[in-house]
Structures are given as C-alpha cells and as structure tokens.
Design a protein around this motif. Structure first.
Motif, PDB file in Angstrom:
ATOM      1  N   MET A   1       0.851  -1.198   0.000  1.00 47.73           N
ATOM      2  CA  MET A   1       0.000   0.000   0.000  1.00 47.73           C
ATOM      3  C   MET A   1       0.885   1.246   0.000  1.00 47.73           C
ATOM      4  N   SER A   2       0.630   2.172  -0.948  1.00 45.61           N
ATOM      5  CA  SER A   2       1.468   3.359  -1.066  1.00 45.61           C
ATOM      6  C   SER A   2       1.141   4.375   0.019  1.00 45.61           C
ATOM      7  N   SER A   3       2.125   5.230   0.303  1.00 44.18           N
ATOM      8  CA  SER A   3       1.937   6.271   1.318  1.00 44.18           C
ATOM      9  C   SER A   3       1.281   7.489   0.680  1.00 44.18           C
ATOM     10  N   LEU A   4       0.165   7.912   1.245  1.00 44.95           N
ATOM     11  CA  LEU A   4      -0.488   9.128   0.761  1.00 44.95           C
ATOM     12  C   LEU A   4       0.150  10.354   1.392  1.00 44.95           C
ATOM     13  N   VAL A   5       0.495  10.245   2.689  1.00 44.28           N
ATOM     14  CA  VAL A   5       1.082  11.357   3.440  1.00 44.28           C
ATOM     15  C   VAL A   5       2.497  10.989   3.854  1.00 44.28           C
ATOM     16  N   GLN A   6       3.426  11.908   3.579  1.00 41.97           N
ATOM     17  CA  GLN A   6       4.815  11.716   3.986  1.00 41.97           C
ATOM     18  C   GLN A   6       5.290  12.965   4.720  1.00 41.97           C
ATOM     19  N   VAL A   7       5.600  12.798   5.986  1.00 44.18           N
ATOM     20  CA  VAL A   7       6.085  13.897   6.815  1.00 44.18           C
ATOM     21  C   VAL A   7       7.550  13.635   7.133  1.00 44.18           C
ATOM     22  N   GLN A   8       8.423  14.568   6.762  1.00 47.70           N
ATOM     23  CA  GLN A   8       9.861  14.364   6.923  1.00 47.70           C
ATOM     24  C   GLN A   8      10.496  15.512   7.694  1.00 47.70           C
ATOM     25  N   ASN A   9      11.015  15.200   8.887  1.00 51.17           N
ATOM     26  CA  ASN A   9      11.830  16.127   9.679  1.00 51.17           C
ATOM     27  C   ASN A   9      11.149  17.483   9.916  1.00 51.17           C
ATOM     28  N   ILE A  10       9.869  17.426  10.299  1.00 52.37           N
ATOM     29  CA  ILE A  10       9.094  18.652  10.523  1.00 52.37           C
ATOM     30  C   ILE A  10       9.374  19.211  11.921  1.00 52.37           C
ATOM     31  N   SER A  11       9.614  20.514  11.976  1.00 51.60           N
ATOM     32  CA  SER A  11       9.788  21.224  13.246  1.00 51.60           C
ATOM     33  C   SER A  11       8.986  22.518  13.203  1.00 51.60           C
ATOM     34  N   LYS A  12       8.528  22.946  14.391  1.00 52.61           N
ATOM     35  CA  LYS A  12       7.769  24.184  14.485  1.00 52.61           C
ATOM     36  C   LYS A  12       7.940  24.782  15.872  1.00 52.61           C
ATOM     37  N   SER A  13       8.209  26.086  15.927  1.00 52.50           N
ATOM     38  CA  SER A  13       8.350  26.796  17.198  1.00 52.50           C
ATOM     39  C   SER A  13       7.476  28.036  17.201  1.00 52.50           C
ATOM     40  N   PHE A  14       7.021  28.407  18.390  1.00 50.67           N
ATOM     41  CA  PHE A  14       6.330  29.671  18.599  1.00 50.67           C
ATOM     42  C   PHE A  14       7.054  30.416  19.711  1.00 50.67           C
ATOM     43  N   ASP A  57       8.616  25.307  10.232  1.00 53.49           N
ATOM     44  CA  ASP A  57       9.907  26.003  10.235  1.00 53.49           C
ATOM     45  C   ASP A  57      10.941  25.219   9.439  1.00 53.49           C
ATOM     46  N   GLU A  58      10.859  23.901   9.544  1.00 52.87           N
ATOM     47  CA  GLU A  58      11.806  23.022   8.853  1.00 52.87           C
ATOM     48  C   GLU A  58      11.070  21.771   8.393  1.00 52.87           C
ATOM     49  N   GLY A  59      11.625  21.094   7.391  1.00 59.08           N
ATOM     50  CA  GLY A  59      11.097  19.823   6.933  1.00 59.08           C
ATOM     51  C   GLY A  59      10.096  19.967   5.802  1.00 59.08           C
ATOM     52  N   THR A  60       9.594  18.828   5.332  1.00 59.53           N
ATOM     53  CA  THR A  60       8.654  18.819   4.216  1.00 59.53           C
ATOM     54  C   THR A  60       7.460  17.917   4.529  1.00 59.53           C
ATOM     55  N   ILE A  61       6.317  18.295   3.963  1.00 57.80           N
ATOM     56  CA  ILE A  61       5.097  17.504   4.065  1.00 57.80           C
ATOM     57  C   ILE A  61       4.590  17.279   2.649  1.00 57.80           C
ATOM     58  N   MET A  62       4.372  16.024   2.288  1.00 56.03           N
ATOM     59  CA  MET A  62       3.869  15.672   0.974  1.00 56.03           C
ATOM     60  C   MET A  62       2.538  14.940   1.136  1.00 56.03           C
ATOM     61  N   VAL A  63       1.547  15.335   0.342  1.00 59.05           N
ATOM     62  CA  VAL A  63       0.274  14.627   0.280  1.00 59.05           C
ATOM     63  C   VAL A  63      -0.004  14.317  -1.184  1.00 59.05           C
ATOM     64  N   ASP A  64      -0.116  13.046  -1.489  1.00 58.00           N
ATOM     65  CA  ASP A  64      -0.311  12.591  -2.863  1.00 58.00           C
ATOM     66  C   ASP A  64       0.758  13.191  -3.782  1.00 58.00           C
ATOM     67  N   ASN A  65       1.990  13.176  -3.293  1.00 59.89           N
ATOM     68  CA  ASN A  65       3.172  13.635  -4.041  1.00 59.89           C
ATOM     69  C   ASN A  65       3.192  15.141  -4.305  1.00 59.89           C
TER      70      ASN A  65
END
Length: 314
Positions: A1-14, A57-65
């Motif tokens: 089964m293929s990945s629809l969502v790919q979250v890579q090295n995501i960071s977020k600060s407030f 702030d950092e990283g990438t999010i992919m949904v359906d490429n």
C-alpha cells in the motif's frame, strides 16, 4: 500500500518554544490514524501544518506527491483535496441537511451533484433527515452532516480535530461506531486528533502518541496498549501498574492480575470502589512501591489480605 502522506523532519516553534521537534512518519492510503497527546503536546499544530494552514519552520510535508506549504507561500491557505472536520460543525442553520451538503459541491453538474448528495445521505444514514434543519438534529446527527459535507467533494485526506469534544458521553459512544463505518466505506485517509484514548482505540488503525512535540510511539491500538515503549504512552492509554520482577520494573494492566487463594503474590486491600463493570481494588503489596490497581468481579472488604498471580504474557 502506497503512502499518501509523507512527513519528513518537521519542526515548528512559537516564540522560541519548540512545539514540534523534527518528527517524521508516513500514512498509507486509506488508513485512519489518531494523534494522541496531552494539551500542549503539538497535536493541533501538526494537523494544521499537514492541512496547509500553518507553516513549518523546517522539513517537508507531501500529500499525494504534492508538497504542502502554509500561509507564507499560499495567498489562500489550504488545499482542495484536504478537508477538515472540527468540534464546531459549521452547519448553515437556515439550510436543510441536503442543502448544506449541496453547498459544498455547488459547482458540480446538476445530475452529478444530486447523485453525490444521495450517496452521502445514504452513507451517513441521513436519508430521512434530508429536509431537516440543523436545530432539528441531535448532536450525533449534526456530526454526521459535518462529515458528509467534508466528504462531499471526495478529498484525498480528511483531518479531524477533536470532532467528538462537543458530544456527551452517551452520544460519543453511539457516534464512534457509526463514524468507523462511514470512514471505512468512504475509503478516505483520515488523521484524527484527540486527547481521549477511547477515540483512538475505537476508530484508528494506528495511534501516534505525541509527547512534548516528539513521537513517543506509533503503532496499532492493540500493540500500544499491550506493549507500550514508554511510561507516558502506557499511562495515556489506561491505568497501569509498575511492579518489581526479577530485578526489573514491569508494567501490568489491572485486568492482568488474577485473584487466587494460591496466588504467588500477596497484598492488603486499602480501598474498594464499584465502577460498574467491576470493582477497583487499591492494594498494598511488596512487589510495587505504590498501590496496585486490581480489577475484581466482586466487592472485597478493606483490610482483607489477598493473593494473586499475574497472567503470563501480560
């Protein structure tokens, strides 16, 4: 089964406070995943970033490429293939159930729109309520309308942020089973954010435990419950006892203690509370530093000594 969502090295600060800390995970197409965590653990922030409503702030999010970016790069934040369902149903009060659903797909050709509306009314068990207004519906029915609206234009991804928090306990119990059926039949990929472990156990294929912006564990509900990898994850999914066995500390759920006159371990009851399905016994025992929680089918008197075993494999 293929990945629809790919979250890579995501960071977020407030305000220099790290809310999400370099996390990565994939979600296969058609999976329902629940993100659990205490208030402030970063659940809703992560969901908003995946939906394109918040910038990472950092990283990438992919949904359906397709890379998902937030308001800094998009004049109109969000994506037409990602829809939200929140605790606020956002129904138009002067529109019927049918017209609320129709408003989402008003651009469809008339014949296609009518066919899609009828499909959704049947899927969400709202056919008999098609001409009703929101104020004529129960909370659970309003929830199903909100889901029908979110599914109307056939999104790839459905994001649900605390969708059951406005429902009372009895209503939540009823609606959970219905929502499971709807989501599975719709074959949509779902990310559900909740603080309630019962939501996760009932609905999700996998559960992600967020602890201070980091993934503590991500696994099936059964695996998380039976084999938690941290005390945080263990306690989040229900009561657990920590006992000393062979020089190490082991976590044991209350239901895995077996009362027996010939039991290996002993203790003394300090409290007995009736909780409906069973009694909760607080037990002082030498195998644990704090009181044990043990479930019992019958009431036992405070001060009574008991013996018990631990189920193998628990």
């Amino acid at each position: 089964m293929s990945s629809l969502v790919q979250v890579q090295n995501i960071s977020k600060s407030f305000d220099n406070n790290a809310v999400i800390k370099n996390i990565s995970f994939d979600i296969p197409e058609g999976e329902v995943i629940c993100i659990l965590g205490q208030s402030g653990s970063g659940k809703s922030t992560l969901l908003r970033m995946i939906g394109g409503l918040e910038d990472a702030d950092e990283g990438t999010i992919m949904v359906d490429n397709e890379e998902i970016t937030g308001p800094a790069k998009n004049l109109v934040p969000g994506y037409d293939f990602i829809n939200f369902v929140s605790q606020h149903f956002k129904l138009e009060r002067f529109r019927t159930v049918k017209d609320n659903i129709s408003s989402v797909i008003s651009y469809y050709p008339d014949e296609d729109r009518e066919a899609r509306i009828q499909e959704l009314l049947e899927l969400c068990k709202l056919t008999e309520k098609a001409k009703s207004f929101p104020h004529e519906l129960s909370g659970g029915q309003q929830q199903r309308v909100a889901i029908a609206m979110a599914l109307a234009d056939e999104p790839f991804l459905l994001l649900m942020d605390e969708p059951f928090s406005n429902l009372d306990v009895n209503m939540k119990t009823e609606i959970r089973g219905e929502i499971v059926d709807i989501l599975k039949k719709a074959e949509v990929t779902v990310i559900l954010v909740s603080h309630d472990p019962v939501d996760a156990m009932a609905i999700a294929d996998r559960v992600m435990i967020l602890e201070n912006g980091e993934i503590s564990q991500i696994d099936s509900p059964k695996e998380l419950y039976e084999n938690p990898k941290s005390s945080y994850a263990a306690q989040f999914l229900g009561p657990i006892n920590y006992i000393q066995t062979n020089g190490s500390v082991e976590g044991v759920r209350p239901e895995h203690f077996v009362l027996s006159d010939s039991g290996t371990h002993e203790g003394k009851i300090s409290q007995c509370l009736f909780m409906g399905m069973h009694y909760h016994l607080s037990v002082n025992s030498g195998i644990a530093e704090s009181k044990l929680l043990i479930y019992s089918k019958e009431a036992l008197p405070v001060g009574q000594s008991i013996r018990f075993d631990i189920e193998k494999g628990s």
